[in-house]
Write a protein that holds these residues in place. Structure first.
Motif, PDB file in Angstrom:
ATOM      1  N   PHE A 234     -45.365 -17.395   9.825  1.00  0.00           N
ATOM      2  CA  PHE A 234     -43.975 -17.437  10.270  1.00  0.00           C
ATOM      3  C   PHE A 234     -43.045 -18.022   9.204  1.00  0.00           C
ATOM      4  O   PHE A 234     -43.413 -18.931   8.460  1.00  0.00           O
ATOM      5  CB  PHE A 234     -43.842 -18.262  11.554  1.00  0.00           C
ATOM      6  N   THR A 235     -41.824 -17.484   9.162  1.00  0.00           N
ATOM      7  CA  THR A 235     -40.744 -18.078   8.391  1.00  0.00           C
ATOM      8  C   THR A 235     -39.628 -18.445   9.356  1.00  0.00           C
ATOM      9  O   THR A 235     -39.452 -17.804  10.403  1.00  0.00           O
ATOM     10  CB  THR A 235     -40.203 -17.118   7.322  1.00  0.00           C
ATOM     11  N   MET A 236     -38.862 -19.477   9.000  1.00  0.00           N
ATOM     12  CA  MET A 236     -37.754 -19.914   9.842  1.00  0.00           C
ATOM     13  C   MET A 236     -36.499 -20.032   8.996  1.00  0.00           C
ATOM     14  O   MET A 236     -36.548 -20.473   7.838  1.00  0.00           O
ATOM     15  CB  MET A 236     -38.070 -21.251  10.517  1.00  0.00           C
ATOM     16  N   ASP A 237     -35.385 -19.644   9.593  1.00  0.00           N
ATOM     17  CA  ASP A 237     -34.075 -19.735   8.947  1.00  0.00           C
ATOM     18  C   ASP A 237     -33.142 -20.511   9.865  1.00  0.00           C
ATOM     19  O   ASP A 237     -33.043 -20.209  11.064  1.00  0.00           O
ATOM     20  CB  ASP A 237     -33.495 -18.341   8.698  1.00  0.00           C
ATOM     21  N   ILE A 238     -32.466 -21.505   9.324  1.00  0.00           N
ATOM     22  CA  ILE A 238     -31.524 -22.317  10.079  1.00  0.00           C
ATOM     23  C   ILE A 238     -30.195 -22.268   9.350  1.00  0.00           C
ATOM     24  O   ILE A 238     -30.136 -22.537   8.130  1.00  0.00           O
ATOM     25  CB  ILE A 238     -32.005 -23.775  10.211  1.00  0.00           C
ATOM     26  N   GLY A 239     -29.115 -21.920  10.050  1.00  0.00           N
ATOM     27  CA  GLY A 239     -27.868 -21.737   9.339  1.00  0.00           C
ATOM     28  C   GLY A 239     -26.625 -22.075  10.128  1.00  0.00           C
ATOM     29  O   GLY A 239     -26.654 -22.343  11.334  1.00  0.00           O
ATOM     30  N   TYR A 240     -25.531 -22.032   9.403  1.00  0.00           N
ATOM     31  CA  TYR A 240     -24.185 -22.218   9.959  1.00  0.00           C
ATOM     32  C   TYR A 240     -23.333 -21.045   9.505  1.00  0.00           C
ATOM     33  O   TYR A 240     -23.404 -20.624   8.338  1.00  0.00           O
ATOM     34  CB  TYR A 240     -23.565 -23.520   9.461  1.00  0.00           C
ATOM     35  N   MET A 241     -22.549 -20.484  10.423  1.00  0.00           N
ATOM     36  CA  MET A 241     -21.622 -19.418  10.070  1.00  0.00           C
ATOM     37  C   MET A 241     -20.245 -19.713  10.639  1.00  0.00           C
ATOM     38  O   MET A 241     -20.116 -20.219  11.766  1.00  0.00           O
ATOM     39  CB  MET A 241     -22.105 -18.061  10.609  1.00  0.00           C
ATOM     40  N   ASP A 242     -19.227 -19.415   9.855  1.00  0.00           N
ATOM     41  CA  ASP A 242     -17.835 -19.519  10.299  1.00  0.00           C
ATOM     42  C   ASP A 242     -17.268 -18.101  10.353  1.00  0.00           C
ATOM     43  O   ASP A 242     -17.229 -17.403   9.335  1.00  0.00           O
ATOM     44  CB  ASP A 242     -17.030 -20.381   9.324  1.00  0.00           C
ATOM     45  N   ASP A 243     -16.860 -17.672  11.543  1.00  0.00           N
ATOM     46  CA  ASP A 243     -16.331 -16.320  11.747  1.00  0.00           C
ATOM     47  C   ASP A 243     -14.823 -16.399  11.872  1.00  0.00           C
ATOM     48  O   ASP A 243     -14.287 -16.950  12.851  1.00  0.00           O
ATOM     49  CB  ASP A 243     -16.950 -15.713  13.008  1.00  0.00           C
ATOM     50  N   LEU A 244     -14.119 -15.853  10.901  1.00  0.00           N
ATOM     51  CA  LEU A 244     -12.658 -15.885  10.854  1.00  0.00           C
ATOM     52  C   LEU A 244     -12.134 -14.527  11.305  1.00  0.00           C
ATOM     53  O   LEU A 244     -12.175 -13.548  10.561  1.00  0.00           O
ATOM     54  CB  LEU A 244     -12.181 -16.214   9.441  1.00  0.00           C
ATOM     55  N   ILE A 245     -11.660 -14.467  12.541  1.00  0.00           N
ATOM     56  CA  ILE A 245     -11.265 -13.207  13.167  1.00  0.00           C
ATOM     57  C   ILE A 245      -9.745 -13.036  13.049  1.00  0.00           C
ATOM     58  O   ILE A 245      -8.978 -13.876  13.532  1.00  0.00           O
ATOM     59  CB  ILE A 245     -11.674 -13.178  14.651  1.00  0.00           C
ATOM     60  N   ARG A 246      -9.350 -11.972  12.438  1.00  0.00           N
ATOM     61  CA  ARG A 246      -7.923 -11.718  12.234  1.00  0.00           C
ATOM     62  C   ARG A 246      -7.181 -11.637  13.569  1.00  0.00           C
ATOM     63  O   ARG A 246      -7.592 -10.935  14.488  1.00  0.00           O
ATOM     64  CB  ARG A 246      -7.754 -10.407  11.472  1.00  0.00           C
ATOM     65  N   GLY A 247      -6.113 -12.390  13.692  1.00  0.00           N
ATOM     66  CA  GLY A 247      -5.270 -12.331  14.880  1.00  0.00           C
ATOM     67  C   GLY A 247      -5.798 -13.069  16.086  1.00  0.00           C
ATOM     68  O   GLY A 247      -5.203 -13.009  17.163  1.00  0.00           O
ATOM     69  N   SER A 248      -6.918 -13.780  15.953  1.00  0.00           N
ATOM     70  CA  SER A 248      -7.499 -14.480  17.102  1.00  0.00           C
ATOM     71  C   SER A 248      -6.915 -15.877  17.235  1.00  0.00           C
ATOM     72  O   SER A 248      -6.336 -16.428  16.288  1.00  0.00           O
ATOM     73  CB  SER A 248      -9.022 -14.581  16.942  1.00  0.00           C
ATOM     74  N   THR A 249      -7.083 -16.469  18.423  1.00  0.00           N
ATOM     75  CA  THR A 249      -6.650 -17.857  18.602  1.00  0.00           C
ATOM     76  C   THR A 249      -7.592 -18.814  17.891  1.00  0.00           C
ATOM     77  O   THR A 249      -7.184 -19.885  17.450  1.00  0.00           O
ATOM     78  CB  THR A 249      -6.600 -18.221  20.096  1.00  0.00           C
ATOM     79  N   SER A 250      -8.865 -18.421  17.740  1.00  0.00           N
ATOM     80  CA  SER A 250      -9.844 -19.301  17.099  1.00  0.00           C
ATOM     81  C   SER A 250      -9.551 -19.526  15.620  1.00  0.00           C
ATOM     82  O   SER A 250      -9.939 -20.558  15.062  1.00  0.00           O
ATOM     83  CB  SER A 250     -11.253 -18.731  17.263  1.00  0.00           C
ATOM     84  N   ILE A 251      -8.853 -18.600  14.972  1.00  0.00           N
ATOM     85  CA  ILE A 251      -8.608 -18.753  13.546  1.00  0.00           C
ATOM     86  C   ILE A 251      -7.692 -19.936  13.278  1.00  0.00           C
ATOM     87  O   ILE A 251      -7.736 -20.558  12.198  1.00  0.00           O
ATOM     88  CB  ILE A 251      -8.037 -17.448  12.943  1.00  0.00           C
ATOM     89  N   LYS A 252      -6.885 -20.319  14.266  1.00  0.00           N
ATOM     90  CA  LYS A 252      -6.009 -21.495  14.115  1.00  0.00           C
ATOM     91  C   LYS A 252      -6.822 -22.791  14.088  1.00  0.00           C
ATOM     92  O   LYS A 252      -6.338 -23.824  13.637  1.00  0.00           O
ATOM     93  CB  LYS A 252      -4.996 -21.535  15.255  1.00  0.00           C
ATOM     94  N   LYS A 253      -8.069 -22.725  14.589  1.00  0.00           N
ATOM     95  CA  LYS A 253      -8.951 -23.897  14.608  1.00  0.00           C
ATOM     96  C   LYS A 253     -10.028 -23.796  13.535  1.00  0.00           C
ATOM     97  O   LYS A 253     -11.023 -24.502  13.591  1.00  0.00           O
ATOM     98  CB  LYS A 253      -9.603 -24.037  15.985  1.00  0.00           C
ATOM     99  N   GLY A 254      -9.823 -22.903  12.579  1.00  0.00           N
ATOM    100  CA  GLY A 254     -10.794 -22.751  11.501  1.00  0.00           C
ATOM    101  C   GLY A 254     -11.868 -21.738  11.776  1.00  0.00           C
ATOM    102  O   GLY A 254     -12.882 -21.695  11.080  1.00  0.00           O
ATOM    103  N   GLY A 255     -11.711 -20.894  12.789  1.00  0.00           N
ATOM    104  CA  GLY A 255     -12.682 -19.866  13.099  1.00  0.00           C
ATOM    105  C   GLY A 255     -13.654 -20.278  14.182  1.00  0.00           C
ATOM    106  O   GLY A 255     -13.553 -21.351  14.773  1.00  0.00           O
ATOM    107  N   VAL A 256     -14.609 -19.392  14.463  1.00  0.00           N
ATOM    108  CA  VAL A 256     -15.668 -19.665  15.437  1.00  0.00           C
ATOM    109  C   VAL A 256     -16.862 -20.230  14.663  1.00  0.00           C
ATOM    110  O   VAL A 256     -17.349 -19.609  13.717  1.00  0.00           O
ATOM    111  CB  VAL A 256     -16.085 -18.397  16.193  1.00  0.00           C
ATOM    112  N   HIS A 257     -17.352 -21.384  15.081  1.00  0.00           N
ATOM    113  CA  HIS A 257     -18.401 -22.086  14.349  1.00  0.00           C
ATOM    114  C   HIS A 257     -19.756 -21.843  15.029  1.00  0.00           C
ATOM    115  O   HIS A 257     -19.953 -22.218  16.181  1.00  0.00           O
ATOM    116  CB  HIS A 257     -18.088 -23.580  14.285  1.00  0.00           C
ATOM    117  N   TYR A 258     -20.682 -21.231  14.284  1.00  0.00           N
ATOM    118  CA  TYR A 258     -21.987 -20.835  14.819  1.00  0.00           C
ATOM    119  C   TYR A 258     -23.099 -21.746  14.311  1.00  0.00           C
ATOM    120  O   TYR A 258     -23.136 -22.090  13.121  1.00  0.00           O
ATOM    121  CB  TYR A 258     -22.349 -19.425  14.359  1.00  0.00           C
TER     122      TYR A 258
END
Length: 271
Positions: A234-258
Motif C-alpha cells: 500500500f501507498t498513502m497520500d495525505i494532502g491539502y487543496m485550496d479550490d478557488l471558484i470564480r464568482g463563488s462566496t467561498s473565494i472571499k474566504k480564500g477558497g474551499v479548504h480540503y
C-alpha cells in the motif's frame, strides 16, 4: 440556476505548475479531490487499486472509489454534509521517454443544497464522465521532477431519476503542473506541489437551450505528502487543496479548504 452551478462548478482557470512522480515507469499519483461547490472546508477520502498491466511497467490501471463531505457556507465542520460519491477507472500508457497518455471513465453522484440557511438538501444529480490526458515529465536533477498535463473531459449530467438536468453536458479543459521532490528513499517519501486551471463551456437545458461562453472557472492548488506503507503493498497520500471558484462566496474566504487522504493498493503484473 444559481444552486445548480453551486454544485457543478467543478471548474477553474489557470495553467498551473505541475508536480508528479514517475518511478520505474509506474504511475505514482495522488487521487486529487474534485470540486464540491461552495463551502468553507471539505474532506476527501479514496481507496484505489493500481495494477501493472505489462511486464515492462509501461501500462497501468488505477480504479478507485471515493467519498467527499463538506461544510455549509456558515461553518467549518468539514464532515457536515455528504458531497459526492465517485467511481473511477483510468488506464495509463508511458509510450515514450517522459511521455504518457491515459483515458478514463467515471461516475459521480452529487447532492445539491439550498443556497440559504439552513442549507437543506435540494436534489441529487448524476454525472457520467469520460476523459483523456497527455503528460510530459521533466527531470530536474536527482530529486526534482516537473510534470505538465493537459486533460480534456466530456461530462454528461442527469437528475437522480435520469431525467434532464439543468446543465445538459459540458466540455472542460484542465491544465496542470506538478512539481515533486524526493524527500527520502526510505518508504519512497515524496512531497508534491501542484496548480491546476479549469476552463469549460456547457450546453444548458434550462432556462433555455444554449451554450455558455468558454472560459476560466476554477484554480486548484494542492500540496501532498506521499509514502509507501512499510512491509505492505500500500501507498498513502495525505494532502491539502485550496479550490478557488470564480464568482463563488467561498473565494472571499480564500477558497474551499480540503483535507484529502487516499490509500492505494499496488498489484504487480500477472499473466
Amino acid at each position: 440556476m444559481k444552486r445548480f452551478y453551486m454544485m457543478f462548478r467543478i471548474e477553474k482557470i489557470i495553467t498551473g505548475i505541475f508536480l508528479l512522480v514517475f518511478m520505474c515507469g509506474s504511475v505514482k499519483a495522488q487521487i486529487s479531490p474534485p470540486g464540491l461547490g461552495d463551502a468553507n472546508t471539505a474532506l476527501w477520502s479514496a481507496f484505489g487499486v493500481k495494477r501493472q498491466l505489462d511486464s515492462l511497467g509501461k501500462k497501468q490501471s488505477l480504479s478507485y472509489i471515493a467519498l467527499g463531505r463538506k461544510s455549509s457556507p456558515d461553518h467549518y465542520n468539514l464532515i457536515s454534509k455528504q458531497a459526492i460519491i465517485v467511481l473511477n477507472h483510468e488506464v495509463y500508457h508511458s509510450f515514450a521517454p517522459n511521455q504518457q497518455y491515459s483515458y478514463a471513465v467515471s461516475y459521480r453522484r452529487q447532492p445539491s443544497y439550498e443556497s440559504s440557511a439552513p442549507y437543506e438538501k435540494e436534489s441529487t444529480e448524476q454525472e457520467f464522465r469520460i476523459y483523456g490526458r497527455y503528460a510530459y515529465t521533466f527531470k530536474l536533477g536527482e530529486n526534482w521532477k516537473l510534470k505538465n498535463t493537459v486533460r480534456q473531459e466530456f461530462r454528461k449530467f442527469f437528475t437522480a431519476d435520469f431525467h434532464n438536468a439543468e446543465e445538459n453536458f459540458q466540455l472542460r479543459t484542465r491544465i496542470k503542473s506538478q512539481l515533486t521532490y524526493n524527500l527520502s528513499k526510505k518508504n519512497n517519501q515524496k512531497l508534491a506541489l501542484s496548480a491546476e486551471g479549469l476552463f469549460s463551456t456547457s450546453y444548458l437545458n434550462e432556462p433555455e437551450q444554449k451554450w455558455t461562453p468558454f472560459g476560466y472557472r476554477e484554480m486548484r492548488i494542492a500540496v501532498y505528502y506521499m509514502f509507501n506503507i512499510p512491509h505492505s503493498p500500500f501507498t498513502m497520500d495525505i494532502g491539502y487543496m485550496d479550490d478557488l471558484i470564480r464568482g463563488s462566496t467561498s473565494i472571499k474566504k480564500g477558497g474551499v479548504h480540503y483535507l484529502a487522504v487516499d490509500l492505494i493498493w499496488n498489484l504487480p503484473f500477472k499473466k
